[in-house]
Motif scaffolding. Structure first.
Motif, mmCIF file in Angstrom:
data_model
loop_
_atom_site.group_PDB
_atom_site.id
_atom_site.type_symbol
_atom_site.label_atom_id
_atom_site.label_comp_id
_atom_site.label_asym_id
_atom_site.label_seq_id
_atom_site.Cartn_x
_atom_site.Cartn_y
_atom_site.Cartn_z
ATOM 1 N N ALA A 64 12.038 3.062 -5.842
ATOM 2 C CA ALA A 64 11.780 3.724 -7.126
ATOM 3 C C ALA A 64 12.006 2.734 -8.267
ATOM 4 O O ALA A 64 11.328 2.779 -9.296
ATOM 5 C CB ALA A 64 12.700 4.933 -7.269
ATOM 6 N N GLU A 65 12.956 1.796 -8.061
ATOM 7 C CA GLU A 65 13.243 0.775 -9.071
ATOM 8 C C GLU A 65 12.019 -0.118 -9.263
ATOM 9 O O GLU A 65 11.642 -0.466 -10.377
ATOM 10 C CB GLU A 65 14.440 -0.064 -8.599
ATOM 11 C CG GLU A 65 14.938 -1.050 -9.631
ATOM 12 C CD GLU A 65 16.111 -1.888 -9.121
ATOM 13 O OE1 GLU A 65 16.568 -2.745 -9.880
ATOM 14 O OE2 GLU A 65 16.540 -1.690 -7.966
ATOM 15 N N GLN A 66 11.394 -0.463 -8.147
ATOM 16 C CA GLN A 66 10.169 -1.271 -8.158
ATOM 17 C C GLN A 66 9.082 -0.539 -8.957
ATOM 18 O O GLN A 66 8.360 -1.126 -9.759
ATOM 19 C CB GLN A 66 9.778 -1.452 -6.693
ATOM 20 C CG GLN A 66 8.613 -2.287 -6.362
ATOM 21 C CD GLN A 66 8.803 -3.768 -6.300
ATOM 22 O OE1 GLN A 66 9.673 -4.340 -6.945
ATOM 23 N NE2 GLN A 66 7.962 -4.410 -5.566
ATOM 24 N N THR A 74 3.622 -2.559 -7.879
ATOM 25 C CA THR A 74 2.949 -1.734 -6.878
ATOM 26 C C THR A 74 3.918 -1.364 -5.768
ATOM 27 O O THR A 74 4.657 -2.209 -5.281
ATOM 28 C CB THR A 74 1.773 -2.519 -6.246
ATOM 29 O OG1 THR A 74 0.987 -3.052 -7.291
ATOM 30 C CG2 THR A 74 0.918 -1.630 -5.381
ATOM 31 N N VAL A 75 3.939 -0.105 -5.395
ATOM 32 C CA VAL A 75 4.728 0.315 -4.230
ATOM 33 C C VAL A 75 3.777 0.966 -3.225
ATOM 34 O O VAL A 75 2.677 1.394 -3.572
ATOM 35 C CB VAL A 75 5.863 1.311 -4.595
ATOM 36 C CG1 VAL A 75 6.902 0.652 -5.469
ATOM 37 C CG2 VAL A 75 5.320 2.563 -5.249
ATOM 38 N N GLY A 76 4.210 0.992 -1.978
ATOM 39 C CA GLY A 76 3.460 1.724 -0.962
ATOM 40 C C GLY A 76 2.362 0.961 -0.252
ATOM 41 O O GLY A 76 1.607 1.559 0.519
ATOM 42 N N ASP A 77 2.268 -0.366 -0.470
ATOM 43 C CA ASP A 77 1.212 -1.125 0.221
ATOM 44 C C ASP A 77 1.395 -1.066 1.744
ATOM 45 O O ASP A 77 0.430 -0.868 2.482
ATOM 46 C CB ASP A 77 1.211 -2.598 -0.232
ATOM 47 C CG ASP A 77 0.591 -2.775 -1.608
ATOM 48 O OD1 ASP A 77 -0.044 -1.819 -2.087
ATOM 49 O OD2 ASP A 77 0.762 -3.846 -2.208
ATOM 50 N N ASP A 78 2.650 -1.240 2.194
ATOM 51 C CA ASP A 78 2.917 -1.185 3.639
ATOM 52 C C ASP A 78 2.582 0.202 4.183
ATOM 53 O O ASP A 78 2.031 0.334 5.283
ATOM 54 C CB ASP A 78 4.395 -1.502 3.938
ATOM 55 C CG ASP A 78 4.739 -2.961 3.694
ATOM 56 O OD1 ASP A 78 3.809 -3.768 3.518
ATOM 57 O OD2 ASP A 78 5.943 -3.296 3.695
ATOM 58 N N PHE A 79 2.936 1.227 3.398
ATOM 59 C CA PHE A 79 2.661 2.614 3.799
ATOM 60 C C PHE A 79 1.156 2.828 3.953
ATOM 61 O O PHE A 79 0.680 3.343 4.965
ATOM 62 C CB PHE A 79 3.244 3.564 2.743
ATOM 63 C CG PHE A 79 3.056 5.026 3.044
ATOM 64 C CD1 PHE A 79 3.842 5.655 4.001
ATOM 65 C CD2 PHE A 79 2.105 5.778 2.362
ATOM 66 C CE1 PHE A 79 3.686 7.012 4.277
ATOM 67 C CE2 PHE A 79 1.934 7.121 2.629
ATOM 68 C CZ PHE A 79 2.726 7.747 3.597
ATOM 69 N N ARG A 80 0.401 2.385 2.940
ATOM 70 C CA ARG A 80 -1.064 2.569 2.981
ATOM 71 C C ARG A 80 -1.702 1.796 4.132
ATOM 72 O O ARG A 80 -2.726 2.203 4.666
ATOM 73 C CB ARG A 80 -1.684 2.151 1.641
ATOM 74 C CG ARG A 80 -1.492 3.199 0.543
ATOM 75 C CD ARG A 80 -2.177 2.806 -0.749
ATOM 76 N NE ARG A 80 -1.444 1.772 -1.462
ATOM 77 C CZ ARG A 80 -0.451 2.031 -2.319
ATOM 78 N NH1 ARG A 80 -0.078 3.270 -2.559
ATOM 79 N NH2 ARG A 80 0.168 1.052 -2.945
ATOM 80 N N ASP A 81 -1.080 0.662 4.517
ATOM 81 C CA ASP A 81 -1.620 -0.149 5.626
ATOM 82 C C ASP A 81 -1.132 0.324 6.997
ATOM 83 O O ASP A 81 -1.531 -0.237 8.018
ATOM 84 C CB ASP A 81 -1.227 -1.628 5.451
ATOM 85 C CG ASP A 81 -1.935 -2.276 4.263
ATOM 86 O OD1 ASP A 81 -2.971 -1.740 3.849
ATOM 87 O OD2 ASP A 81 -1.439 -3.304 3.759
ATOM 88 N N GLY A 82 -0.215 1.297 7.007
ATOM 89 C CA GLY A 82 0.320 1.780 8.288
ATOM 90 C C GLY A 82 1.259 0.792 8.947
ATOM 91 O O GLY A 82 1.414 0.791 10.175
ATOM 92 N N LYS A 83 1.929 -0.059 8.132
ATOM 93 C CA LYS A 83 2.846 -1.055 8.707
ATOM 94 C C LYS A 83 4.177 -0.398 9.081
ATOM 95 O O LYS A 83 4.707 0.419 8.322
ATOM 96 C CB LYS A 83 3.100 -2.194 7.711
ATOM 97 C CG LYS A 83 1.943 -3.163 7.626
ATOM 98 C CD LYS A 83 2.274 -4.349 6.745
ATOM 99 C CE LYS A 83 1.077 -5.276 6.642
ATOM 100 N NZ LYS A 83 1.260 -6.300 5.614
ATOM 101 N N ILE A 84 4.693 -0.804 10.237
ATOM 102 C CA ILE A 84 5.965 -0.256 10.705
ATOM 103 C C ILE A 84 7.070 -1.259 10.377
ATOM 104 O O ILE A 84 7.194 -2.303 11.015
ATOM 105 C CB ILE A 84 5.925 0.034 12.227
ATOM 106 C CG1 ILE A 84 4.688 0.865 12.592
ATOM 107 C CG2 ILE A 84 7.212 0.731 12.664
ATOM 108 C CD1 ILE A 84 4.597 2.243 11.973
#
Length: 300
Positions: free
Chosen positions: A194-196, A202-212
């Protein structure tokens, strides 16, 4: 980066001018200095380390289909995937030319081994992407290869050019490895921070890419069946909806996944700090410790 083929300096210049922390070449320069080295071989090798890193970024952005890096358009979004891959290959090749110009087979072995390990780590990550059953050991293997290997090599070559003992080489390598793992763990946390978000990053790039990443590994292991179904839908099926990222961040905080991942980063940083105990106190050692502390405490 110079080449008579105009696209090469143009595209490579774009990603290098985009900035970044320049942490890896700093490690090579500082490691040589802490070992009392007074020549200039470490400068070419620091450039070599940064070229290896930059080549992997060009290739990563193509693999991930990324449009932005450090807030700017990626090379692949401006020039296309083919040009990015080929200029990445050029930078890898240029790095090897720099290693050969240095003339040390030992340096060549350390950096070429690291390059091969990085590539293995990238392929391993490809295999764990979108797999919510990925365990902690698999995740750690990926980041040790993908990130920590180059940090460790960058440090070790500093001791090699200074012709120091193997004990000092291994101490610097251990420092680099601990720093690299801590750095990547913090990176993985920042993707859901949330600080980022408050900083406009930008947050959530790993989430959008499906990275574990480790926060996801912990969340999946600690979650109830409803939460696991959510992670499977978002990261395995890649069926993501508008409010899924905020919900993911909420679940990660609820299960203490972000704070526990940061604690793990602090543990690796402590090990790295301990590895430096054999070196004398002074401004160069402090620079390395500062880099370590920045890597764990950073918000970007």
């Amino acid at each position: 980066m110079q080449s008579p083929v105009a696209l090469i300096p143009q595209l490579a210049g774009h990603i290098i001018a985009a900035g970044g922390k320049r942490l890896r070449p700093l490690l090579t320069l500082a490691s040589a200095k802490i070992c009392g080295y007074e020549g200039d071989r470490h400068v070419g090798l620091a450039a070599c380390v940064e070229f290896i890193h930059t080549a992997t970024l060009l290739h990563d952005d193509v693999v991930d289909g990324s449009d932005l890096r450090r807030g700017l358009e990626t090379a692949n979004s401006l020039w296309g995937n083919k040009a990015s891959v080929l200029v990445g290959d050029f930078l890898f090749s240029r790095a090897f030319q720099l290693m050969v110009a240095d003339g040390s087979l030992k340096v060549l072995k350390i950096l070429s081994d690291a390059s091969a390990i990085i590539a293995e780590g990238e392929v391993h990550q490809l295999l764990t992407s979108n797999d919510t059953e990925t365990g902690e050991s698999d995740y750690l293997e990926v980041i040790e290869a993908k990130t920590a290997a180059l940090f460790a090599a960058a440090c070790r070559v500093g001791a090699v050019v200074a012709e120091r003992s193997e004990e000092e080489e291994l101490a610097l390598e251990r420092f680099g490895k601990g720093l690299g793992i801590a750095f990547q763990l913090v990176d993985d946390v920042l993707d859901y921070s949330a600080e980022q978000q408050a900083l406009g990053k930008t947050v959530g790039d790993d989430f959008r890419d499906g990275k574990i990443t480790l926060p996801i590994v912990l969340a999946y292991r600690r979650g109830d069946e409803t939460e696991r179904a959510f992670w499977r839908r978002c990261l395995e099926d890649m069926d993501q909806r508008e409010d899924d990222l905020p919900h993911a961040m909420e679940l990660l905080n609820k299960r203490d996944c972000l704070s526990d991942s940061l604690k793990r980063a602090s543990d690796y940083a402590s090990d790295a700090r301990e590895a430096m105990s054999m070196f004398p106190d002074g401004p160069v050692k402090q620079t390395l410790i500062d880099a370590l502390e920045f890597s764990v405490a950073r918000a970007y």
